[in-house]
Design a protein around this motif. Sequence first.
Motif, PDB file in Angstrom:
ATOM      1  N   LEU A   1      -2.257  -6.338  -3.031  1.00  0.00           N
ATOM      2  CA  LEU A   1      -1.263  -5.824  -2.083  1.00  0.00           C
ATOM      3  C   LEU A   1      -0.365  -6.918  -1.515  1.00  0.00           C
ATOM      4  CD1 LEU A   1      -3.435  -3.219  -0.117  1.00  0.00           C
ATOM      5  CD2 LEU A   1      -1.680  -2.746  -1.841  1.00  0.00           C
TER       6      LEU A   1
ATOM      7  N   ARG B   1       0.962  -9.240  -3.372  1.00  0.00           N
ATOM      8  CA  ARG B   1       1.893  -9.666  -4.409  1.00  0.00           C
ATOM      9  C   ARG B   1       3.298  -9.149  -4.103  1.00  0.00           C
ATOM     10  NH1 ARG B   1       0.114 -13.235  -8.389  1.00  0.00           N
ATOM     11  NH2 ARG B   1       1.908 -12.428  -9.557  1.00  0.00           N
TER      12      ARG B   1
ATOM     13  N   LEU C   1       4.860  -5.844  -5.604  1.00  0.00           N
ATOM     14  CA  LEU C   1       4.545  -4.524  -5.055  1.00  0.00           C
ATOM     15  C   LEU C   1       5.535  -4.075  -3.992  1.00  0.00           C
ATOM     16  CD1 LEU C   1       1.898  -5.203  -6.618  1.00  0.00           C
ATOM     17  CD2 LEU C   1       0.728  -3.769  -4.944  1.00  0.00           C
ATOM     18  N   ASP C   2       6.537  -4.903  -3.705  1.00  0.00           N
ATOM     19  CA  ASP C   2       7.631  -4.478  -2.823  1.00  0.00           C
ATOM     20  C   ASP C   2       8.606  -3.558  -3.550  1.00  0.00           C
ATOM     21  OD1 ASP C   2       6.804  -5.880  -0.572  1.00  0.00           O
ATOM     22  OD2 ASP C   2       7.792  -7.722  -1.241  1.00  0.00           O
TER      23      ASP C   2
ATOM     24  N   ARG D   1       3.394  -0.952  -2.923  1.00  0.00           N
ATOM     25  CA  ARG D   1       2.377  -1.399  -1.968  1.00  0.00           C
ATOM     26  C   ARG D   1       1.940  -0.272  -1.035  1.00  0.00           C
ATOM     27  NH1 ARG D   1       4.876  -5.285  -0.041  1.00  0.00           N
ATOM     28  NH2 ARG D   1       3.809  -6.975  -1.134  1.00  0.00           N
ATOM     29  N   GLU D   2       2.905   0.432  -0.472  1.00  0.00           N
ATOM     30  CA  GLU D   2       2.571   1.477   0.498  1.00  0.00           C
ATOM     31  C   GLU D   2       1.806   2.619  -0.149  1.00  0.00           C
ATOM     32  OE1 GLU D   2       2.971   0.907   3.684  1.00  0.00           O
ATOM     33  OE2 GLU D   2       3.748  -1.033   2.985  1.00  0.00           O
TER      34      GLU D   2
ATOM     35  N   LYS E   1      -1.885   1.637  -0.836  1.00  0.00           N
ATOM     36  CA  LYS E   1      -2.683   1.661   0.396  1.00  0.00           C
ATOM     37  C   LYS E   1      -3.235   3.063   0.645  1.00  0.00           C
ATOM     38  CE  LYS E   1      -0.292  -2.048   2.956  1.00  0.00           C
ATOM     39  NZ  LYS E   1       0.580  -2.336   4.129  1.00  0.00           N
TER      40      LYS E   1
END
Length: 297
Positions: A57, A59, A62-63, A91-92, A95
Motif C-alpha cells: 500500500l 508503493r 498504487l496512487d 490503494r484505496e 484497503k
Amino acid sequence: MRVLVPLQKIRATARWRADLIKLFLPRGDAKSLRTAEISNWTGKAVAAQRTELDELLLREELDKAGVYILTGADPHSGLPLAYIGEAEVIRERLKQHKTKEFWISAIVFVSKDENLTKAHVRYLESRLLAEATQAGRFTLEQNQAGGSKLPESDREDMEVFLSRVRQLLPVLGSDLLIPVAQPAAKQQTGGTLFCRMKGAEGRGHRTPDGFVVLQGSTAVLQERESAKKWPYVIALRGKLIADGTLVQKDGFYRFTKDVEFSSPSAAAAVIEGGSANGLIEWKTEDGRVLRALDEGA
C-alpha cells in the motif's frame, strides 16, 4: 536464468517470445513483493503476498488507476478463488478488501504514463473476468462486470495492455488465465489418449502441471473394491461431484468441463473408480500405453 544479488536486491531479466521481461525483487525473494515490466510497454505490475499488504500500500504505483487480482482459496470448499477488480486509485480499493478472508496474494497492473482512465480499467476488468471464467481454473467471487464502451483505437490499446497482462501473470506465479487444456499440449506424441472401463471413456493428455481429462469424458458410477484401500479416490470423486464437475447421465458420470489432475494415475482413478496406474491405463487409439510414449517406444 542467471541472478546477481547485490545488497539483498535482485534485478533479473527473462525472455518471453521477442519481449524482454524485467523483474525487480526488492527482498531478493521471488515469492515476496516484486515488480514486473516489459520492454516498450508503458504498463507495470506489482505483486505481493497478503502478509506484505502494508508495504504494498505504500508503493507509489498504487496512487494510479488500474486493475488488480486477488487469489486464494474458498474457506468453505478449499477450491481456488479469485477476485478481479478495478479502481481509479488502487490503494484505496485494496484497503477495502482487508475484510475479505480468502485472498493470500495480490497482483496490480497500472500504466506508468498515467494514461489509464476509469473507462479503460472498467474495460480491462470486464475482459479479465471473461477470460478467467473461460479458463476455468478459479471460481470468481463477483459476477461479470459491465465493462465500458471505448473508441476503436482505445479498445485496441487495451487489448495490447491485456496481452501484456497475460504474459506477466504466469511470470508472477498466477495461472488465472491459462486454459486447463492448452492447445500446445494436445500436440504430444500419440495425440489424445483414452482410458476405458466398463463402457466409460476418458479422453485426455499430459499438461505441464499434470494430466487433463477433457470435457465430455465419462467415468463409472460405482467405485471398485480397490477404492476402499485408497480413500483419496473416493474423496476426489466426491469433490468433483459436489462442485458439479461430474454429473450423472445415461449410467455414467460425465465431465462438465476440462479438469487437470496432478498425474495420469489420479485422472485414471477417477474414471475407473479405484486405484489405477495411469502410465498403463491411458492409451492411444491404436493401443500404445502412455509409458511407451514417454519412453519413445
